[in-house]
Structures are given as C-alpha cells and as structure tokens.
Scaffold this motif. Structure first.
Motif, PDB file in Angstrom:
ATOM      1  N   ARG A 202       1.151   6.478  -7.025  1.00 28.58           N
ATOM      2  CA  ARG A 202      -0.154   6.964  -7.483  1.00 28.58           C
ATOM      3  C   ARG A 202      -0.115   8.441  -8.443  1.00 28.58           C
ATOM      4  O   ARG A 202       0.624   9.325  -7.549  1.00 28.58           O
ATOM      5  N   ARG A 203      -0.522   8.501  -9.308  1.00 25.54           N
ATOM      6  CA  ARG A 203      -0.860   9.839  -9.831  1.00 25.54           C
ATOM      7  C   ARG A 203      -1.354  10.718  -9.071  1.00 25.54           C
ATOM      8  O   ARG A 203      -2.634  10.394  -8.528  1.00 25.54           O
ATOM      9  N   LYS A 204      -0.789  11.919  -9.144  1.00 22.76           N
ATOM     10  CA  LYS A 204      -1.622  12.971  -8.191  1.00 22.76           C
ATOM     11  C   LYS A 204      -2.576  13.488  -8.788  1.00 22.76           C
ATOM     12  O   LYS A 204      -2.434  14.005 -10.052  1.00 22.76           O
ATOM     13  N   GLN A 205      -3.760  13.855  -8.275  1.00 28.15           N
ATOM     14  CA  GLN A 205      -4.898  14.521  -9.052  1.00 28.15           C
ATOM     15  C   GLN A 205      -4.858  16.008  -8.904  1.00 28.15           C
ATOM     16  O   GLN A 205      -4.454  16.595  -8.014  1.00 28.15           O
ATOM     17  N   GLY A 206      -5.164  16.723  -9.992  1.00 25.40           N
ATOM     18  CA  GLY A 206      -5.389  18.029  -9.897  1.00 25.40           C
ATOM     19  C   GLY A 206      -4.087  18.981 -10.146  1.00 25.40           C
ATOM     20  O   GLY A 206      -3.626  19.855  -9.918  1.00 25.40           O
TER      21      GLY A 206
ATOM     22  N   GLU B  47       0.689  -1.169  -0.066  1.00 20.78           N
ATOM     23  CA  GLU B  47       0.002  -0.190   0.117  1.00 20.78           C
ATOM     24  C   GLU B  47       0.801   1.432  -0.055  1.00 20.78           C
ATOM     25  O   GLU B  47       0.358   2.333  -0.670  1.00 20.78           O
ATOM     26  N   ASP B  48       1.970   1.080   0.625  1.00 25.33           N
ATOM     27  CA  ASP B  48       2.889   2.502   0.660  1.00 25.33           C
ATOM     28  C   ASP B  48       3.427   2.568  -0.572  1.00 25.33           C
ATOM     29  O   ASP B  48       3.446   3.974  -1.156  1.00 25.33           O
ATOM     30  N   LYS B  49       3.844   1.516  -1.427  1.00 24.95           N
ATOM     31  CA  LYS B  49       4.316   1.820  -2.591  1.00 24.95           C
ATOM     32  C   LYS B  49       3.286   2.378  -3.781  1.00 24.95           C
ATOM     33  O   LYS B  49       3.510   3.190  -4.568  1.00 24.95           O
ATOM     34  N   LEU B  50       2.173   1.788  -3.538  1.00 26.78           N
ATOM     35  CA  LEU B  50       0.964   2.215  -4.295  1.00 26.78           C
ATOM     36  C   LEU B  50       0.616   3.767  -3.948  1.00 26.78           C
ATOM     37  O   LEU B  50       0.624   4.548  -5.071  1.00 26.78           O
TER      38      LEU B  50
END
Length: 165
Positions: free
Chosen positions: A161-165, A154-157
């Motif tokens: 993860r692509r940052k939104q905004g 979960e930490d790697k995900l």
C-alpha cells in the motif's frame, strides 16, 4: 511490410496503425488476406461498432482494463461476434486479480477464435493473493470458490500500500 509478413506465413498482424487512424486500418484489412487485429483502436463497444461499420479489423483484442471492466469487455465482444469479427482475449499484464477477472469473462464468450495470453502473474516475483493462479498443461485454470475464487493476502496489501503523507 505486411505483404512480406503475409508471404512469410504470419498468422496475424496486431494494430499496425495508430489508434486514431481507423480508415487506414480498414484499408489494410481490405487489402490483405492475413487478419488485421484492432487493439488500441477498440476500447469499448462504441469503438467496436465504428470499426465493424467501416470494416476496420478482422479481429478485436478484448481487454477488461481498457473496456472499463468485465461488462464493457463483454459488450465489446458481443459487437464483434455479431459483426463476424473474430475475438482475442488480450492482456495488459495484469496481476492475479485482473488476470483471473479477465479469464472469468473470457470463459463466458461463445467463441474466442484467437485464444488468449493471460500470463501476467507469471512475470510477478510477488503477489497480493494467498494462492497464485494455477498454470498447468499450458493452460490457466480458474480457481474455485465465491467471487473470482481468489483470496487477498491482507499482509501483502499492507506491505504494498502506498504510504500517505
């Protein structure tokens, strides 16, 4: 060029024509002894049916990503197997999750005459699973456990993860 490769003892020719030139692929498969493998030309069972009908390949490259998942790949494999077309378990250089998913699917096939090359995770510097796939004795070993046998980190995900905004 294929005649020279055949004379030199090459074992297999992969997709020597563009995807849409199926008739040309069929002519090459009929002309040469060296097996011709359809890769880009076979993206699912419908493509497999057409290629089998026209004698468009001696081998099908199976890939879960281009077949729409494991089930689509298995349907494609069934068409090839029924038509007497040899099968190869291909890769699109997936990470651990895609590689293990493909391996699970490939392991269910009654025959995979051309084997497979599931080496995508070996190219990755980092991964999103808690334990990377195990490669030992020139083989990929399927993990044990429920589902695919993998646990996501979960930490790697969160990190990737692509940052939104």
């Amino acid at each position: 060029g294929i005649a020279m490769l055949e004379a030199a003892g090459i074992d297999l020719i992969e997709q020597p024509t563009p995807r849409e030139q199926r008739a040309a692929l069929a002519r090459l498969a009929a002309r040469f002894v060296v097996p011709i493998m359809a890769d880009e030309a076979v993206c699912g069972p419908e493509d497999a049916m057409e290629l089998a009908r026209i004698g468009g390949a001696d081998v099908f490259a199976l890939k879960i990503a281009k077949s729409g998942g494991i089930f689509g790949m298995l349907r494609t494999a069934a068409v090839g197997d029924a038509a007497g077309i040899a099968l190869y378990g291909g890769t699109m250089l997936e990470g651990s999750v895609g590689t293990i998913a493909a391996a699970h699917g490939f392991c269910t096939l009654p025959q995979l005459a051309w084997g497979t090359e599931l080496f995508g995770p070996l190219l990755l510097k980092d991964d999103i699973v808690t334990e990377r796939p195990e490669y030992r004795d020139f083989a990929l070993h399927l993990p044990q456990g429920p589902g695919l046998g993998l646990a996501l980190d979960e930490d790697k995900l969160a990190h990737y993860r692509r940052k939104q905004g």
